[in-house]
Design an enzyme around this catalytic site. Structure first.
Site, short mmCIF file in Angstrom:
data_model
loop_
_atom_site.label_atom_id
_atom_site.label_comp_id
_atom_site.label_asym_id
_atom_site.label_seq_id
_atom_site.Cartn_x
_atom_site.Cartn_y
_atom_site.Cartn_z
N ASP A 76 -6.03 -10.23 -15.42
CA ASP A 76 -7.14 -11.13 -15.12
C ASP A 76 -8.32 -10.74 -16.02
O ASP A 76 -8.68 -9.57 -16.09
CB ASP A 76 -7.53 -11.01 -13.64
N ASP A 115 -1.91 -1.17 -3.73
CA ASP A 115 -2.22 -0.42 -4.94
C ASP A 115 -1.10 -0.51 -5.97
O ASP A 115 -0.05 -1.11 -5.71
CB ASP A 115 -2.51 1.05 -4.59
N ASP A 150 -4.00 3.92 2.74
CA ASP A 150 -5.43 3.67 2.98
C ASP A 150 -5.69 2.23 3.42
O ASP A 150 -6.82 1.81 3.55
CB ASP A 150 -6.25 3.99 1.70
N ASP A 176 0.85 -1.20 0.00
CA ASP A 176 0.00 0.00 0.00
C ASP A 176 0.88 1.24 0.00
O ASP A 176 1.66 1.45 0.92
CB ASP A 176 -0.91 -0.02 1.25
N GLU A 179 -8.83 -20.58 -16.10
CA GLU A 179 -9.18 -21.20 -14.82
C GLU A 179 -10.40 -22.07 -15.08
O GLU A 179 -11.40 -21.58 -15.59
CB GLU A 179 -9.49 -20.17 -13.75
N HIS A 188 -4.96 -16.85 -4.86
CA HIS A 188 -5.77 -16.00 -3.95
C HIS A 188 -7.03 -16.70 -3.48
O HIS A 188 -7.78 -16.15 -2.67
CB HIS A 188 -6.16 -14.72 -4.69
N ASP A 189 -7.30 -17.93 -3.98
CA ASP A 189 -8.47 -18.71 -3.56
C ASP A 189 -8.10 -19.92 -2.72
O ASP A 189 -9.01 -20.64 -2.26
CB ASP A 189 -9.21 -19.25 -4.80
N ASP A 225 -10.78 -16.05 -15.92
CA ASP A 225 -11.53 -16.48 -14.75
C ASP A 225 -12.66 -17.43 -15.14
O ASP A 225 -13.42 -17.16 -16.08
CB ASP A 225 -12.11 -15.23 -14.07
O1 TEU Z 1 -12.62 -18.68 -8.75
C1 TEU Z 1 -13.43 -19.68 -9.19
C2 TEU Z 1 -13.79 -20.63 -8.14
O2 TEU Z 1 -14.41 -21.54 -8.41
C3 TEU Z 1 -13.36 -20.39 -6.78
O3 TEU Z 1 -14.08 -19.38 -6.28
C4 TEU Z 1 -13.67 -21.60 -5.96
O4 TEU Z 1 -14.96 -21.78 -5.88
C5 TEU Z 1 -13.19 -21.49 -4.60
O5 TEU Z 1 -13.08 -20.33 -4.13
C6 TEU Z 1 -11.92 -22.21 -4.50
O6 TEU Z 1 -12.20 -23.39 -3.89
C7 TEU Z 1 -12.57 -17.53 -9.58
C8 TEU Z 1 -11.68 -16.50 -8.91
O7 TEU Z 1 -10.40 -17.02 -8.79
C9 TEU Z 1 -12.31 -16.22 -7.56
O8 TEU Z 1 -11.50 -15.37 -6.78
C10 TEU Z 1 -13.66 -15.57 -7.79
O9 TEU Z 1 -14.29 -15.43 -6.56
C11 TEU Z 1 -14.52 -16.46 -8.69
O10 TEU Z 1 -13.83 -16.98 -9.80
C12 TEU Z 1 -15.64 -15.63 -9.27
O11 TEU Z 1 -15.11 -14.67 -10.15
#
Ligand code: TEU
Length: 566
Positions: free
Chosen positions: A102, A33, A29, A25, A267, A340-341, A209
């Site tokens: 993305d 960024d 804030d 950051d 993805e 990030h998921d 995505d």
């Molecule tokens: O993720 C797709 C997705 O299926 C994931 O959300 C999954 O369900 C779970 O979080 C992982 O087990 C993509 C993006 O990477 C995610 O950040 C978004 O939330 C989602 O699509 C919707 O755009």
């Protein structure tokens, strides 16, 4: 027809994923960024990676942290300006780094002007989304009136009733993420035009995505509903539809993806290796690679990803080996354990205790980076960051986690059980801010971070990692350098050995007269190695790992890499 790419530039590339909210950051804030990222480009370049993938920075109400886009060609003021973006592109290219953006086009935000216009039944954009009347015989807006019995990925029905237009719209994710209707050629043209404008701004590729959700089986109809389940989650109804290949080839041609050697990764939730071989076939201009989820669901129960089940290592080894074999020479794999998921691998599959964290993080890096395909390093993974260690629901911000908590506790699941599932699997585990050093807010921000830093930020941080010549970051540098140097790592055939061994992960990569052998102890206990089942190592060169000559016994989380020249 464009000539497919036989040996694209990314065959030996490594990708670094940045999650802008949590990277750095610059204006205090509490949210990362673009100027924060620009200030750290030398740090990224010094890791040796080739490509930077940026999670969404577009104008968004941030209902799903930017994966809900209100304007595809405006930078969200939270992250900066188009000027900052141009400065970032220039800074990356000056350092020889490529930029992958993305692309979130299965759905938009409900605040996107396209959707706002589409809400009017007379609008020329009505068919840009999936609108349907209430189920026959049901009063609109009442339970059961949803057009189909589909569930949303984030809980609840996948349909939302829009009072103003008297009909329902489809949203496979949150109700603020309405799905675009890709059956409509106007939608596809608008998306391709937008992609071309980003390429003209210097973008080198796209991470797409949930791209295998864009072709759905028409007409949209009820799916199979498992007993006791409130909704249907039938894959075939929402994913990998009949026009997937057509859309991928159309996009490839319209955006000149192969013609301009643009990097692409799709993805793909609910995608098999067999389908991925078709989508990534080098004999056809489609996708460069896909993200599979199969290896990300081996430690979960039948109900949801938050139902915990210990990982059985042979399941993971053989799943990745299956993808190695299935994609073979024709397709191409992506290689990842974190993004990030997904939670932090050292906490999820490894051992994040102070005693073993470094060795475990290095072992998981070694086995991943030496498979065949393109490796991805998620921000913080290169310093061995651990899960967040949250214990109260108030600490969480992720819509998927908060919805799950609400649904599960309402269904009577004990709060402590739900919190235990979130502590290990919540997406927020990957989203805690990067600690650049010890001290207040880890140097991430001068303000109050949007999400708390990890409790161990004073010890697990970039400054400490940079000082550790044999630490996790140094190990990633060596792995990335090896991939750049050795063609056998880039292209060698993959063969898994000892598939059923519960502790050891052993495999070879072979290219003409060269062979790389990886022997890793993926446990917190000593492991004896059946050397008689390994290639002859008398003339082998130790490329990475333990110094001890004797390979009979490996220390906890010890991994060794040998080069055997024929
Ligand atoms: O993720 C797709 C997705 O299926 C994931 O959300 C999954 O369900 C779970 O979080 C992982 O087990 C993509 C993006 O990477 C995610 O950040 C978004 O939330 C989602 O699509 C919707 O755009």
């Amino acid at each position: 027809m464009e000539q497919p790419l036989s040996d694209p530039w990314w065959s030996d590339a490594v990708v670094y994923q940045i999650y802008p909210r949590s990277f750095c950051d610059s204006n205090g804030d509490g949210v990362g960024d673009l100027q924060g990222i620009i200030s750290k480009l030398d740090y990224v370049a010094d890791l040796g990676v080739d490509v930077v993938w940026l999670s969404p920075i577009y104008a968004s109400p941030q209902d799903d942290n930017g994966y809900d886009i209100a304007d595809y060609e405006e930078i969200d003021p939270l992250f900066g300006t188009m000027g900052d973006f141009e400065e970032l592109v220039a800074g990356l290219h000056r350092r020889g780094l490529k930029l992958v953006m993305d692309l979130v086009v299965n759905h938009t935000s409900d605040e996107h002007s396209w959707f706002q216009s589409s809400r009017d039944p007379q609008s020329p954009k009505r068919e840009w989304y999936h609108w349907r009347p209430a189920r026959e015989g049901f009063e609109p807006g009442t339970p059961g009136a949803e057009p189909t019995n589909w569930g949303s990925f984030f809980g609840g029905s996948a349909w939302a009733y829009d009072e103003a237009s008297g009909e329902y719209y489809l949203h496979l994710f949150s109700r603020k993420q309405p799905d675009l209707n890709w059956e409509n050629p106007e939608v596809r043209e608008a998306v391709y035009a937008m992609m071309n404008r980003w390429v003209e701004r210097g973008v080198d590729g796209f991470r797409m995505d949930v791209i295998n959700l864009i072709s759905k089986t028409m007409p949209l109809a009820d799916g199979h509903q498992r007993p006791g389940e409130p909704y249907s989650f039938e894959v075939e109804r929402v994913a990998n539809g009949p026009r997937m290949v057509e859309f991928l080839e159309e996009m490839n041609a319209a955006v000149g993806i192969d013609a301009r050697q643009l990097f692409t990764v799709g993805e793909m939730v609910m995608c098999t290796a067999e389908q991925a071989r078709i989508y990534t076939s080098r004999a056809h201009p489609r996708l460069g690679m896909v993200f599979t989820f199969e290896h990300m669901s081996l430690d979960q129960g039948p109900g949801s990803k938050f139902e915990l089940k210990p990982l059985h290592l042979p399941d993971l080894k053989t799943n990745l080996a299956h993808w190695q074999e299935q994609l073979g020479e024709e397709g191409w794999n992506s290689l990842y354990f974190e993004n990030h998921d997904q939670p932090r691998v050292v906490s999820r599959f490894g051992d994040d205790s102070p005693e073993h964290r470094v060795a475990a993080a290095k072992a998981w890096a070694t086995v991943l980076h030496l498979h065949r395909g393109t490796p991805y390093v998620y921000q913080g993974q290169e310093i061995g960051m651990t899960n967040a260690g949250f214990t109260r629901i108030k600490q969480y911000r992720d819509i998927e986690s908060l919805n799950y908590f609400a649904d599960a506790t309402a269904a009577g699941v004990p709060e402590q059980t739900v919190l235990a599932g979130l502590a290990l699997k919540s997406r927020d585990n990957a989203r805690t801010p990067i600690p650049w050093g010890a001290g207040p807010q880890g140097g991430f921000t001068r303000g109050t971070p949007w999400l708390p830093l990890n409790a161990n930020a004073d010890t697990v941080n970039v400054q400490a990692a940079l000082a550790a010549s044999d630490g996790v970051r140094a190990h990633y540098q060596r792995l990335i350098a090896l991939r750049h140097e050795l063609e056998v790592i880039q292209k060698g055939r993959f063969d898994l050995l000892l598939p059923e061994d519960p502790k050891l992960w052993v495999f070879t990569r072979t290219l003409t007269s060269e062979q790389v052998l990886v022997v890793a102890n993926m446990s917190a206990h000593l492991a004896s190695v059946p050397v008689q089942q390994l290639p002859d190592l008398r003339d082998a060169e130790l490329l990475l790992g333990g110094s001890g000559a004797d390979i009979q016994t490996l220390e906890p989380w010890e991994a060794r890499v040998y080069l055997v020249r024929g």
